[in-house]
Design an enzyme around this catalytic site. Structure first.
Site, PDB file in Angstrom:
ATOM      1  N   LEU A  58       0.652  -1.612  -0.573  1.00  0.00           N
ATOM      2  CA  LEU A  58       0.050  -0.336  -0.118  1.00  0.00           C
ATOM      3  C   LEU A  58       1.294   1.299   0.263  1.00  0.00           C
ATOM      4  CD1 LEU A  58      -2.604  -1.449   3.160  1.00  0.00           C
ATOM      5  CD2 LEU A  58      -3.513  -1.092   0.378  1.00  0.00           C
ATOM      6  N   THR A 109       6.435   0.566   1.944  1.00  0.00           N
ATOM      7  CA  THR A 109       7.796   1.713   2.603  1.00  0.00           C
ATOM      8  C   THR A 109       6.708   2.161   3.497  1.00  0.00           C
ATOM      9  OG1 THR A 109       8.850   1.649   0.661  1.00  0.00           O
ATOM     10  CG2 THR A 109       9.066   2.968   2.297  1.00  0.00           C
ATOM     11  N   LYS A 165      15.681  -0.312   3.660  1.00  0.00           N
ATOM     12  CA  LYS A 165      14.923   1.100   2.515  1.00  0.00           C
ATOM     13  C   LYS A 165      15.056   2.246   2.948  1.00  0.00           C
ATOM     14  CE  LYS A 165      11.935   0.337  -0.723  1.00  0.00           C
ATOM     15  NZ  LYS A 165      10.947   0.643  -0.688  1.00  0.00           N
ATOM     16  N   LYS A 202       7.347  10.853  -0.827  1.00  0.00           N
ATOM     17  CA  LYS A 202       7.021  10.714   0.378  1.00  0.00           C
ATOM     18  C   LYS A 202       8.131   9.609   1.000  1.00  0.00           C
ATOM     19  CE  LYS A 202       5.587   6.621   0.556  1.00  0.00           C
ATOM     20  NZ  LYS A 202       6.107   4.728   0.884  1.00  0.00           N
TER      21      LYS A 202
END
Length: 299
Positions: free
Chosen positions: A65, A96, A171, A246
């Site tokens: 998502l 993430t 990440k 983001k």
């Protein structure tokens, strides 16, 4: 073979769930968008209407998502995954979402007798399609042991980085470097156009020289050179500008917590923020070049 739920059938979720089906797993999928649902159906995913239907009696629940807030709502809400999963099942989140969100969800899962593994991915839509993703896992070893065999259907390089949140930590640093590389590739490609360099010659020389990088080679931002790059397909995502923005916000916020200044990442964040403000947020991240040079053809 296992029964799994797949929540989030977008650009990454559709090919990843397809690979799960092809590996012999039974996959129950859910998404809010009908085109995504239809694509998943064609791939053999059993599409259902509610999270409760998707997660009932499964061995694992995959989420892919857009951000941590959405994942939290889908997993912890009154009709979310935690409320309807069988005891001992594991949520494997490939989104993430940030380090603290992953750790919070893992703690909440443990309270309910469930598992949670943060398993963000790298490799883009191309890697999702051909099952060659890199996956960085954070979580307790017993939950990772459940996740890892399933993830072999979607990835080639799967690493247990450490406890909950460590997959997200890995990440964050990876995507910060990727995003800076993408911003640099777009800016310098604008310069190459202004210098009237032939795009194919420019690409061929850089990919044989010290300026080469994964993003330049795979996501070349000028159209008509790399057939598989989103730039050659009208800058359709792919990895949207809003999502890379983001991820840069996450990276810079995390760095600030630890007293580290990521000045190049901060500059890249500003560039992608400006592109989003120009209405390019749902374009692929290669579309940053469109915000930097309006003469670049977008179709």
């Amino acid at each position: 073979m296992s029964k799994v739920a797949w929540i989030g059938l977008g650009h990454m979720g559709v090919p990843m769930s397809k690979n799960m089906v092809e590996a012999g797993h039974t996959v129950f999928g859910i998404d809010i968008a009908e085109p995504a649902r239809e694509a998943a159906r064609k791939n053999g995913v059993t599409v259902v209407s509610t999270v409760a239907e998707a997660v009932r009696d499964v061995d694992a629940v995959f989420t892919m998502l857009q951000n941590g807030s959405i994942v939290t709502d889908v997993v912890t809400g009154p009709d979310g995954a935690f409320a309807h999963m069988p005891a001992g099942a594991v949520v494997i989140d490939c989104s993430t979402i940030g380090i603290e969100t992953a750790r919070t969800l893992a703690a909440q899962a443990k309270e309910r007798g469930l598992g949670f593994v943060d398993a963000p991915v790298s490799g883009g839509v191309e890697g999702a399609a051909d099952g060659s993703l890199t996956l960085m896992l954070g979580g307790d070893i017993e939950h990772v042991a459940i996740a890892e065999p399933l993830l072999k259907s979607v990835g080639e390089y799967i690493v247990h980085v450490g406890p909950s949140g460590d997959g997200q930590a890995m990440k964050v640093v990876n995507n910060a470097m990727m995003a800076v590389g993408m911003a640099a590739a777009c800016e310098v490609s604008v310069l190459a156009r202004r210098l009237k360099l032939d795009p194919q010659v420019y690409f061929d020389i850089v990919t044989r020289s010290s300026g080469d990088s994964w993003v330049f080679r795979n996501w070349f931002p000028l159209p008509g050179v790399v057939e598989t790059s989103p730039s050659s397909h009208g800058y359709e995502p792919g990895f949207m500008i809003d999502l890379i923005h983001k991820d840069l916000r996450l990276a810079n916020a995390t760095a600030a917590e630890f007293g580290v200044q990521l000045q190049t990442a901060a500059a890249a964040q500003q560039l992608f923020a400006a592109a989003s403000a120009q209405g390019l947020g749902e374009k692929d991240c290669t579309g940053l070049v469109l915000g930097l040079d309006e003469t670049v053809p977008s179709a």
